[in-house]
Design a protein around this motif. Structure first.
Motif, PDB file in Angstrom:
ATOM      1  N   GLU A 125       5.133  14.750   4.833  1.00 37.55           N
ATOM      2  CA  GLU A 125       5.858  13.588   5.354  1.00 37.55           C
ATOM      3  C   GLU A 125       4.979  12.354   5.484  1.00 37.55           C
ATOM      4  O   GLU A 125       5.477  11.244   5.521  1.00 37.55           O
ATOM      5  N   ASN A 126       3.671  12.556   5.608  1.00 39.52           N
ATOM      6  CA  ASN A 126       2.843  11.420   5.992  1.00 39.52           C
ATOM      7  C   ASN A 126       1.702  11.045   5.064  1.00 39.52           C
ATOM      8  O   ASN A 126       1.232   9.918   5.110  1.00 39.52           O
ATOM      9  N   ALA A 127       1.230  11.988   4.275  1.00 43.70           N
ATOM     10  CA  ALA A 127       0.008  11.676   3.527  1.00 43.70           C
ATOM     11  C   ALA A 127       0.285  10.765   2.342  1.00 43.70           C
ATOM     12  O   ALA A 127       1.392  10.706   1.821  1.00 43.70           O
ATOM     13  N   LYS A 128      -0.750  10.089   1.943  1.00 43.56           N
ATOM     14  CA  LYS A 128      -0.722   9.269   0.740  1.00 43.56           C
ATOM     15  C   LYS A 128      -0.749  10.203  -0.466  1.00 43.56           C
ATOM     16  O   LYS A 128      -1.465  11.200  -0.454  1.00 43.56           O
ATOM     17  N   TYR A 129       0.027   9.852  -1.489  1.00 46.37           N
ATOM     18  CA  TYR A 129       0.048  10.654  -2.705  1.00 46.37           C
ATOM     19  C   TYR A 129      -1.376  10.761  -3.261  1.00 46.37           C
ATOM     20  O   TYR A 129      -2.107   9.775  -3.338  1.00 46.37           O
ATOM     21  N   LEU A 130      -1.752  11.954  -3.625  1.00 49.36           N
ATOM     22  CA  LEU A 130      -3.080  12.289  -4.167  1.00 49.36           C
ATOM     23  C   LEU A 130      -4.186  12.330  -3.110  1.00 49.36           C
ATOM     24  O   LEU A 130      -5.364  12.408  -3.455  1.00 49.36           O
ATOM     25  N   ASP A 131      -3.835  12.296  -1.842  1.00 49.88           N
ATOM     26  CA  ASP A 131      -4.818  12.609  -0.805  1.00 49.88           C
ATOM     27  C   ASP A 131      -4.701  14.095  -0.484  1.00 49.88           C
ATOM     28  O   ASP A 131      -3.628  14.564  -0.109  1.00 49.88           O
ATOM     29  N   ARG A 132      -5.781  14.829  -0.662  1.00 48.65           N
ATOM     30  CA  ARG A 132      -5.771  16.226  -0.223  1.00 48.65           C
ATOM     31  C   ARG A 132      -5.692  16.231   1.302  1.00 48.65           C
ATOM     32  O   ARG A 132      -6.046  15.232   1.950  1.00 48.65           O
ATOM     33  N   PRO A 133      -5.285  17.361   1.894  1.00 49.99           N
ATOM     34  CA  PRO A 133      -5.166  17.404   3.361  1.00 49.99           C
ATOM     35  C   PRO A 133      -6.422  16.938   4.098  1.00 49.99           C
ATOM     36  O   PRO A 133      -6.341  16.250   5.107  1.00 49.99           O
TER      37      PRO A 133
ATOM     38  N   THR B  81       0.853  -1.190   0.000  1.00 48.59           N
ATOM     39  CA  THR B  81       0.000   0.000   0.000  1.00 48.59           C
ATOM     40  C   THR B  81       0.888   1.239   0.000  1.00 48.59           C
ATOM     41  O   THR B  81       2.079   1.177   0.273  1.00 48.59           O
ATOM     42  N   HIS B  82       0.248   2.372  -0.287  1.00 50.03           N
ATOM     43  CA  HIS B  82       0.970   3.643  -0.203  1.00 50.03           C
ATOM     44  C   HIS B  82       1.623   3.808   1.173  1.00 50.03           C
ATOM     45  O   HIS B  82       2.769   4.219   1.291  1.00 50.03           O
ATOM     46  N   GLU B  83       0.840   3.480   2.199  1.00 45.09           N
ATOM     47  CA  GLU B  83       1.331   3.675   3.561  1.00 45.09           C
ATOM     48  C   GLU B  83       2.568   2.815   3.821  1.00 45.09           C
ATOM     49  O   GLU B  83       3.545   3.273   4.412  1.00 45.09           O
ATOM     50  N   ASP B  84       2.515   1.549   3.342  1.00 51.36           N
ATOM     51  CA  ASP B  84       3.669   0.659   3.504  1.00 51.36           C
ATOM     52  C   ASP B  84       4.895   1.241   2.815  1.00 51.36           C
ATOM     53  O   ASP B  84       5.995   1.252   3.370  1.00 51.36           O
ATOM     54  N   VAL B  85       4.696   1.697   1.582  1.00 49.72           N
ATOM     55  CA  VAL B  85       5.831   2.189   0.807  1.00 49.72           C
ATOM     56  C   VAL B  85       6.448   3.409   1.504  1.00 49.72           C
ATOM     57  O   VAL B  85       7.666   3.512   1.648  1.00 49.72           O
ATOM     58  N   ARG B  86       5.600   4.313   1.970  1.00 51.01           N
ATOM     59  CA  ARG B  86       6.124   5.491   2.669  1.00 51.01           C
ATOM     60  C   ARG B  86       6.946   5.070   3.884  1.00 51.01           C
ATOM     61  O   ARG B  86       8.028   5.584   4.135  1.00 51.01           O
ATOM     62  N   ARG B  87       6.382   4.135   4.640  1.00 49.13           N
ATOM     63  CA  ARG B  87       7.049   3.694   5.855  1.00 49.13           C
ATOM     64  C   ARG B  87       8.407   3.068   5.519  1.00 49.13           C
ATOM     65  O   ARG B  87       9.423   3.361   6.157  1.00 49.13           O
ATOM     66  N   LEU B  88       8.424   2.210   4.478  1.00 51.83           N
ATOM     67  CA  LEU B  88       9.655   1.501   4.145  1.00 51.83           C
ATOM     68  C   LEU B  88      10.706   2.434   3.550  1.00 51.83           C
ATOM     69  O   LEU B  88      11.900   2.243   3.764  1.00 51.83           O
ATOM     70  N   ILE B  89      10.265   3.438   2.800  1.00 47.23           N
ATOM     71  CA  ILE B  89      11.233   4.403   2.258  1.00 47.23           C
ATOM     72  C   ILE B  89      11.954   5.094   3.408  1.00 47.23           C
ATOM     73  O   ILE B  89      13.170   5.306   3.371  1.00 47.23           O
ATOM     74  N   LYS B  90      11.209   5.390   4.465  1.00 45.85           N
ATOM     75  CA  LYS B  90      11.824   6.040   5.626  1.00 45.85           C
ATOM     76  C   LYS B  90      12.691   5.054   6.408  1.00 45.85           C
ATOM     77  O   LYS B  90      13.856   5.312   6.673  1.00 45.85           O
TER      78      LYS B  90
END
Lengths: 109, 811
Positions: free
Chosen positions: B738-746, B487-496
């Protein structure tokens, strides 16, 4: 075959495309991440989107207007009833060559 | 001889116990009932409907005079019990002694009053009895009330008074409402619906002092200095078992009066029931266990064997039309798994907590229809592994004989439109599924259904389930696209966490199935990399949608639009002249004023872009980033410069914000506005960040929307200075980056993480705020620049055709 030199491979960004003006309209010339070069009509059969502005991924391009995805080998749209005409291209000593006869042939047709 | 029973306290537990006693054996005891309140048993939990006007006091009386008369209960209401002589077995009361054989304490609880300065002022009350209720009922729409305490009682008081038109503010010390019954997400939804009823809710708010005037309450002051004016202050922060009499009598007392399983205290002839007892370390506030205790006490008194057992508690509550349910243990913990279901459009949230294949907790908000079933599962401890996949959908989805869960979707006619964006009807989708598109990705690719806004994804999945039956597994989390399983969230977490700093590292380490992603995942990964590693990773234009690659918006005919930045919507004759000249020089067919207070030149040819930019640059105009997932505009009103209502320099603040933020990349576009007064001419309350200036400073709101969804901003904080308003904005945007999923507005992102989570980091934690601002500045050291000037100077060639075979042919 009538190979025409249209430029250096480095004139096209990696995973990118440039447009070529011809008597028949624009042709998109693509360069993949592995330096493979493809050429095809620059117009999406769906709504005419300029494919040279699309995102190039693997050996495919995605139309910037409505995300139709085309296989650059065959010109076939993924999951759609539509395709783009592809043209023979090759790279020699870094120069990109396109088959002018093919382009002319299309004009005759 | 009939034995003598004395009961102290006529609350709900004692009422139920008397009922049980007289029903089982009417002649067993001669009963005397004391009550400090001048009345008998009534249903205390129904005080809220009395407060809101739905019921009268008479309707909530459980035992009236006739009942007591019929069962020969001697009532001594309004009379205080002074002491108990356990040796002599006598209760000494104001109007005389009463001997007993058995004594029952049902003294209930006392509301806890926080000993704040001023708590003894007139007009500071608890919410406990009919007198308190009547005080609140006397108020009307000219009155203001502060309720301290965002638990069930406080919220019921607040809702009841709000229904009477009273201006109510709830002050709650914890981060979310009803934190003992609800988790953060449900607390958030509750807060939202209370706010929709015009109740002001302040969480993480610390009361400091109650201010008075002539001995009467005037306002509550919080520790941040905020003063909340009020005519009445209701403290509803909790109850304490009322143990004074028990203690004085020499009974064993801890938090409450100690009882064993038979409800017997340390004295074999003295029992206790209700909120005054402590059983096995626990005290009680909800009605269900009190009734259980009453029953056990009655049986014990009748010489029957019975034992009180503590059970998992469920709370099914209704706070003015908000459906809530919570049961069991729903804290996060090791070895515990969550199943979460959210339907933002219906305001529904459900969360199940599973441990060792057993349901141990549930929180539901907005739709509690299946709560009894879940509660049953918690109590039975049944193994739920068989139905885990569909558990959250409730009993209708389980087992044989159950109603067809998907019947609604199944019953739709073939021509019913499923995907509104692309106009795809049901039969198109089912045909595709039958033709081999057996997952969401394939249906998307073949039919385009749910390929645009995605709101019909659930429907498409249901169609897959209806059509394929057991061959289709409802996915728990959607991978970004077909290129990966994450998921987007997984990818963000793993990139960090794995410090992945290049696209290649992502493809390799995270097991991408394609060479270099696709148009869906690659722009997302490009953004995640540049947001997390601004210095190490270089933005890749080839991983960007054409608009961001060419710094202009592609139009349907393949031409582009050019929007120069107008800082805070301010321009001047030189700029306007340059725009007019450019429009003429490049044959711009359409010149339009945008909603973001600037001018759009539409229909510019791709080849002309570097040249028109160079011309505009000469007049000092730079890119307006009208094409980017980044800062678009800061809309302003003229504020104190010209407006007779303006309270602050809203234009100036807008310009400053735009100067700080411009050029930054964000998960989706970001639009701001600053209004100079609450008349809000800049429409700040539907922006991603919207600031409304007031006399005392700046109200910073976030997470508004005025696109596919329309949503008012939520208040991040009120700050006194312009610099703080800027700091909060920058910190908020960096947290979003730093945290949102790409293409999620605030607003979508905030709905997922919760405003409280954001507030903790951006508002409360000053160290984290400083870190966020520094991280944003570091990134801006790379990106705060005009891409137009750069492209016009160095990349103009790439905007031209590679070659023009027409010219060559002509030569």
């Amino acid at each position: 075959m009538n190979w025409i030199d249209i430029g250096h491979i480095n004139d096209i960004p990696l995973r990118g495309a440039r447009k070529l003006k011809t008597a028949l309209g624009c042709v998109a010339v693509f360069r993949t991440d592995a330096d493979e070069v493809f050429a095809a009509t620059d117009s999406c059969p769906h709504k005419g989107g300029p494919l040279s502005e699309g995102i190039v991924h693997g050996q495919s391009v995605t139309c910037p207007l409505h995300n139709w995805v085309f296989d650059l080998n065959t010109g076939q749209a993924q999951g759609e009833d539509g395709s783009i005409t592809t043209f023979p291209v090759r790279v020699e000593n870094g120069r990109i060559l396109i088959d002018g006869a093919q382009l002319a042939g299309r004009s005759a047709a | 001889m009939t034995k003598r029973l004395v009961i102290i306290g006529a609350g709900m537990a004692s009422g139920r116990m008397i009922e049980q006693l007289v029903e089982t054996d009417a002649d067993a005891y001669d009963i005397t009932l004391f009550n400090a309140e001048p009345r008998g048993n009534y249903n205390r939990i129904m005080l809220s409907p009395v407060l809101s006007g739905e019921k009268t006091y008479e309707e909530i009386v459980t035992h009236d005079d006739a009942f007591y008369a019929e069962h020969k209960v001697t009532c001594r209401f309004g009379e205080k019990v002074l002491r108990i002589d356990r040796e002599m077995k006598v209760v000494e009361a104001e109007n005389g002694h009463v001997p007993y054989d058995k004594l029952v304490f049902a003294t209930g609880s006392n509301p806890f009053m926080i000993p704040l300065p001023g708590h003894d002022l007139e007009g500071v009350i608890a919410y406990r009895d009919l007198e308190d209720t009547e005080r609140m009922m006397a108020l009307g729409d000219a009155h203001r009330v502060v309720v301290i305490g965002g638990g069930l009682l406080g919220l019921e008081a607040a809702a009841g008074m709000a229904a009477r038109g009273v201006d109510v503010t709830v002050v709650h010390i914890m981060g979310h409402l009803m934190e003992r019954q609800l988790d953060e997400a449900a607390g958030y939804l509750l807060k939202k619906s209370l706010q929709a009823k015009d109740i002001t809710v302040l969480t993480s708010a610390n009361s400091k002092e109650i201010l008075g005037e002539n001995g009467h309450v005037r306002a509550l002051r919080l520790d941040d200095g905020t003063e909340l004016p009020c005519d009445l202050l209701v403290m509803a922060v909790g109850i304490r078992p009322s143990v004074a009499l028990g203690q004085d009598s020499g009974l064993a007392v801890g938090r409450g009066i100690h009882v064993d399983d038979q409800m017997i205290t340390s004295d074999a002839n003295v029992l206790a029931v209700g909120e005054c007892v402590e059983h096995d370390g626990a005290v009680f506030g909800l009605v269900a266990p009190l009734y259980d205790q009453a029953k056990v006490a009655a049986q014990t008194l009748l010489g029957q064997s019975a034992a009180f057992k503590q059970k998992t508690l469920s709370t099914k509550l209704k706070v003015t039309g908000c459906d809530l349910f919570s049961a069991g243990d729903f804290a996060d913990g090791e070895g515990r798994e969550d199943i979460v279901f959210r339907d933002p459009s219906r305001g529904v949230y459900k969360r199940l907590v599973i441990e060792n294949d057993r349901l141990i907790g549930a929180v539901m908000y907005g739709d509690t229809a299946d709560s009894n079933w879940f509660f049953g599962l918690i109590q039975s401890g049944d193994d739920i592994s068989e139905m885990r996949e569909t558990l959250i959908f409730g009993p209708a989805y389980q087992g044989e004989g159950a109603a067809d869960p998907l019947s609604a979707v199944a019953a739709l006619p073939p021509e019913a439109e499923i995907c509104g964006c692309n106009g795809i009807c049901k039969s198109t989708i089912t045909t595709a599924i039958e033709g081999g598109a057996t997952d969401l990705g394939a249906v998307k690719a073949q039919t385009k259904a749910s390929a645009s806004c995605g709101t019909c994804t659930g429907l498409v999945e249901q169609l897959l389930q209806v059509t394929l039956g057991d061959d289709f597994q409802m996915p728990s989390a959607q991978p970004i696209c077909g290129c990966c399983d994450l998921t987007h969230e997984d990818v963000r977490r793993l990139i960090k966490s794995q410090e992945l700093k290049s696209q290649e590292a992502v493809w390799q380490e995270l097991g991408w199935k394609t060479r270099n992603g696709c148009h869906v995942c690659r722009p997302a990964v490009n953004f995640y990399l540049l947001a997390d590693w601004p210095l190490e990773y270089q933005d890749d234009p080839q991983s960007r949608f054409v608009n961001e690659r060419k710094h202009a918006n592609i139009q349907k005919d393949g031409t582009f639009s050019v929007v120069p930045r107008m800082w805070g919507g301010i321009t001047n004759p030189t700029e306007l002249r340059a725009i007019a000249d450019a429009a003429e020089k490049y044959d711009v067919p359409t010149v339009k004023v945008t909603g973001g207070q600037r001018i759009d030149l539409l229909g510019v040819k791709g080849e002309d872009l570097p040249f028109i930019w160079a011309d505009l640059n000469k007049a000092g105009l730079v890119s307006g980033h009208a094409y980017s997932k980044g800062l678009r505009t800061v809309k302003t009103c003229v504020g104190t410069d010209h407006c007779r209502f303006g309270t602050q320099d809203s234009t100036g603040l807008g310009i400053k914000l735009e100067e700080v933020l411009w050029g930054s990349w964000t998960p989706h576009k970001v639009k701001l506005a600053v209004s100079g007064c609450p008349r809000n001419c800049a429409e700040a309350t539907c922006k991603d960040v919207g600031i409304v200036c007031v006399d005392s400073g700046y109200q910073v709101g976030v997470a508004g929307a005025a696109g596919m969804d329309v949503k008012e901003t939520e208040r991040l904080a009120d700050v006194p200075t312009e610099q703080e308003a800027i700091d909060l904005t920058v910190a908020f945007i960096q947290l979003y980056r730093e945290n949102a999923k790409y293409l999620d507005r605030p607003y979508k992102w905030v709905a997922k993480v919760g405003l409280e989570w954001v507030k903790e980091r951006v508002v409360a934690d000053l160290e984290e705020r400083a870190r966020l601002i520094a991280a944003f500045e570091l990134s801006q050291s790379i990106y705060r620049k005009d891409p137009w000037a750069e492209h016009a100077a160095t990349k103009a060639e790439s905007y031209q055709p590679l070659a023009d075979l027409n010219l060559e042919a002509a030569e």
